[in-house]
Design a protein around this motif. Structure first.
Motif, PDB file in Angstrom:
ATOM      1  N   PRO A  86      -1.268   3.975  -5.474  1.00  0.00           N
ATOM      2  CA  PRO A  86      -2.317   3.809  -4.471  1.00  0.00           C
ATOM      3  C   PRO A  86      -3.716   3.605  -5.042  1.00  0.00           C
ATOM      4  CG  PRO A  86      -0.818   5.537  -3.800  1.00  0.00           C
ATOM      5  CD  PRO A  86      -0.433   5.149  -5.202  1.00  0.00           C
ATOM      6  N   SER A  87      -4.003   4.193  -6.202  1.00  0.00           N
ATOM      7  CA  SER A  87      -5.341   4.066  -6.774  1.00  0.00           C
ATOM      8  C   SER A  87      -5.439   2.934  -7.802  1.00  0.00           C
ATOM      9  CB  SER A  87      -5.751   5.382  -7.431  1.00  0.00           C
ATOM     10  OG  SER A  87      -4.849   5.685  -8.485  1.00  0.00           O
ATOM     11  N   GLY A  88      -4.437   2.060  -7.852  1.00  0.00           N
ATOM     12  CA  GLY A  88      -4.472   0.939  -8.788  1.00  0.00           C
ATOM     13  C   GLY A  88      -5.550  -0.068  -8.420  1.00  0.00           C
ATOM     14  N   CYS A  89      -5.817  -0.998  -9.324  1.00  0.00           N
ATOM     15  CA  CYS A  89      -6.852  -2.014  -9.131  1.00  0.00           C
ATOM     16  C   CYS A  89      -6.693  -2.739  -7.795  1.00  0.00           C
ATOM     17  CB  CYS A  89      -6.782  -3.024 -10.277  1.00  0.00           C
ATOM     18  SG  CYS A  89      -7.913  -4.419 -10.120  1.00  0.00           S
ATOM     19  N   ARG A  90      -7.801  -3.028  -7.185  1.00  0.00           N
ATOM     20  CA  ARG A  90      -7.796  -3.738  -5.902  1.00  0.00           C
ATOM     21  C   ARG A  90      -7.094  -5.088  -6.004  1.00  0.00           C
ATOM     22  NH1 ARG A  90     -13.056  -5.246  -2.246  1.00  0.00           N
ATOM     23  NH2 ARG A  90     -11.918  -6.487  -0.718  1.00  0.00           N
ATOM     24  N   TRP A  91      -7.225  -5.767  -7.123  1.00  0.00           N
ATOM     25  CA  TRP A  91      -6.716  -7.129  -7.245  1.00  0.00           C
ATOM     26  C   TRP A  91      -5.308  -7.215  -7.815  1.00  0.00           C
ATOM     27  CZ3 TRP A  91      -9.603  -9.648  -4.204  1.00  0.00           C
ATOM     28  CH2 TRP A  91     -10.961  -9.371  -4.115  1.00  0.00           C
ATOM     29  N   CYS A  92      -4.962  -6.323  -8.755  1.00  0.00           N
ATOM     30  CA  CYS A  92      -3.656  -6.473  -9.414  1.00  0.00           C
ATOM     31  C   CYS A  92      -2.801  -5.216  -9.371  1.00  0.00           C
ATOM     32  CB  CYS A  92      -3.848  -6.923 -10.860  1.00  0.00           C
ATOM     33  SG  CYS A  92      -4.787  -5.754 -11.865  1.00  0.00           S
ATOM     34  N   GLY A  93      -3.353  -4.059  -8.990  1.00  0.00           N
ATOM     35  CA  GLY A  93      -2.571  -2.839  -8.853  1.00  0.00           C
ATOM     36  C   GLY A  93      -2.391  -2.037 -10.126  1.00  0.00           C
TER      37      GLY A  93
ATOM     38  N   PRO B 283      -9.601   0.127  -5.038  1.00  0.00           N
ATOM     39  CA  PRO B 283      -8.978  -0.492  -3.861  1.00  0.00           C
ATOM     40  C   PRO B 283      -9.668  -0.049  -2.581  1.00  0.00           C
ATOM     41  CG  PRO B 283      -7.607   1.282  -4.691  1.00  0.00           C
ATOM     42  CD  PRO B 283      -8.732   1.121  -5.668  1.00  0.00           C
ATOM     43  N   THR B 284      -9.541  -0.862  -1.551  1.00  0.00           N
ATOM     44  CA  THR B 284     -10.115  -0.498  -0.261  1.00  0.00           C
ATOM     45  C   THR B 284      -9.291   0.642   0.346  1.00  0.00           C
ATOM     46  OG1 THR B 284      -8.734  -2.040   0.972  1.00  0.00           O
ATOM     47  CG2 THR B 284     -10.844  -2.882   0.128  1.00  0.00           C
ATOM     48  N   PRO B 285      -9.863   1.396   1.270  1.00  0.00           N
ATOM     49  CA  PRO B 285      -9.085   2.458   1.928  1.00  0.00           C
ATOM     50  C   PRO B 285      -7.829   1.900   2.611  1.00  0.00           C
ATOM     51  CG  PRO B 285     -11.418   2.751   2.396  1.00  0.00           C
ATOM     52  CD  PRO B 285     -11.279   1.431   1.687  1.00  0.00           C
ATOM     53  N   GLN B 286      -7.923   0.706   3.173  1.00  0.00           N
ATOM     54  CA  GLN B 286      -6.759   0.092   3.818  1.00  0.00           C
ATOM     55  C   GLN B 286      -5.667  -0.222   2.794  1.00  0.00           C
ATOM     56  OE1 GLN B 286      -9.926  -0.997   4.183  1.00  0.00           O
ATOM     57  NE2 GLN B 286     -10.393  -0.512   6.312  1.00  0.00           N
ATOM     58  N   GLN B 287      -6.071  -0.703   1.608  1.00  0.00           N
ATOM     59  CA  GLN B 287      -5.094  -0.978   0.556  1.00  0.00           C
ATOM     60  C   GLN B 287      -4.422   0.313   0.091  1.00  0.00           C
ATOM     61  OE1 GLN B 287      -7.610  -3.115  -2.265  1.00  0.00           O
ATOM     62  NE2 GLN B 287      -6.103  -4.755  -2.242  1.00  0.00           N
ATOM     63  N   THR B 288      -5.218   1.353  -0.079  1.00  0.00           N
ATOM     64  CA  THR B 288      -4.666   2.636  -0.523  1.00  0.00           C
ATOM     65  C   THR B 288      -3.626   3.136   0.470  1.00  0.00           C
ATOM     66  OG1 THR B 288      -6.751   3.166  -1.616  1.00  0.00           O
ATOM     67  CG2 THR B 288      -5.257   5.001  -1.188  1.00  0.00           C
ATOM     68  N   LEU B 289      -3.943   3.088   1.748  1.00  0.00           N
ATOM     69  CA  LEU B 289      -3.006   3.534   2.777  1.00  0.00           C
ATOM     70  C   LEU B 289      -1.762   2.653   2.797  1.00  0.00           C
ATOM     71  CD1 LEU B 289      -2.349   5.410   5.113  1.00  0.00           C
ATOM     72  CD2 LEU B 289      -3.578   3.832   6.622  1.00  0.00           C
ATOM     73  N   ALA B 290      -1.937   1.342   2.717  1.00  0.00           N
ATOM     74  CA  ALA B 290      -0.791   0.424   2.722  1.00  0.00           C
ATOM     75  C   ALA B 290       0.106   0.665   1.510  1.00  0.00           C
ATOM     76  CB  ALA B 290      -1.275  -1.018   2.739  1.00  0.00           C
ATOM     77  N   ARG B 291      -0.486   0.936   0.358  1.00  0.00           N
ATOM     78  CA  ARG B 291       0.318   1.200  -0.844  1.00  0.00           C
ATOM     79  C   ARG B 291       1.082   2.500  -0.726  1.00  0.00           C
ATOM     80  NH1 ARG B 291      -4.037  -0.544  -5.532  1.00  0.00           N
ATOM     81  NH2 ARG B 291      -3.949  -2.791  -5.109  1.00  0.00           N
ATOM     82  N   MET B 292       0.452   3.528  -0.152  1.00  0.00           N
ATOM     83  CA  MET B 292       1.155   4.804   0.044  1.00  0.00           C
ATOM     84  C   MET B 292       2.346   4.621   0.984  1.00  0.00           C
ATOM     85  SD  MET B 292      -1.763   7.799   0.037  1.00  0.00           S
ATOM     86  CE  MET B 292      -2.565   7.273   1.523  1.00  0.00           C
TER      87      MET B 292
END
Length: 102
Positions: A27-34, A56-65
């Motif tokens: 979830p805390s990986g790079c916004r662009w590549c993870g 990453p954006t909060p939305q990306q973090t949630l989506a990854r989780m």
């Protein structure tokens, strides 16, 4: 024919396969590549070019989780099917089987 599309709002390219190795990034990986921050350095991503680690954006973090949770649930379901198949096929005896009643 390509299945990659470009998001009109952000300009990011999107495709049907989002995780090249088959598992969602942390979830805390790079916004662009993870890739995780401690091991990132400078990297290349088609959507961002050469870049350093970006939060990453909060939305990306949630989506990854959520994606990681779905992947774990799918792995548990597939493991149960495999155990049932192997047991029915007589590929191992009952003493080899781990307790799955958790």
């Amino acid at each position: 024919m390509t299945l990659v599309t470009r998001d009109r709002t952000t300009g990011l390219r999107r495709g049907p396969i989002r995780f090249p190795d088959g598992s969602p990034p942390i979830p805390s990986g790079c916004r662009w590549c993870g890739i995780p921050q401690p091991t990132h350095g400078r990297g290349w991503a088609d959507s961002a070019g050469m870049h350093e680690w970006v939060r990453p954006t909060p939305q990306q973090t949630l989506a990854r989780m959520k994606a990681r949770r779905r992947a774990r649930a799918k792995a548990r379901r597939l493991a149960a099917v495999e155990m049932a198949f192997c047991g029915a096929a007589g590929l191992f005896d009952r003493s080899d089987r781990k307790d799955t009643n958790r």
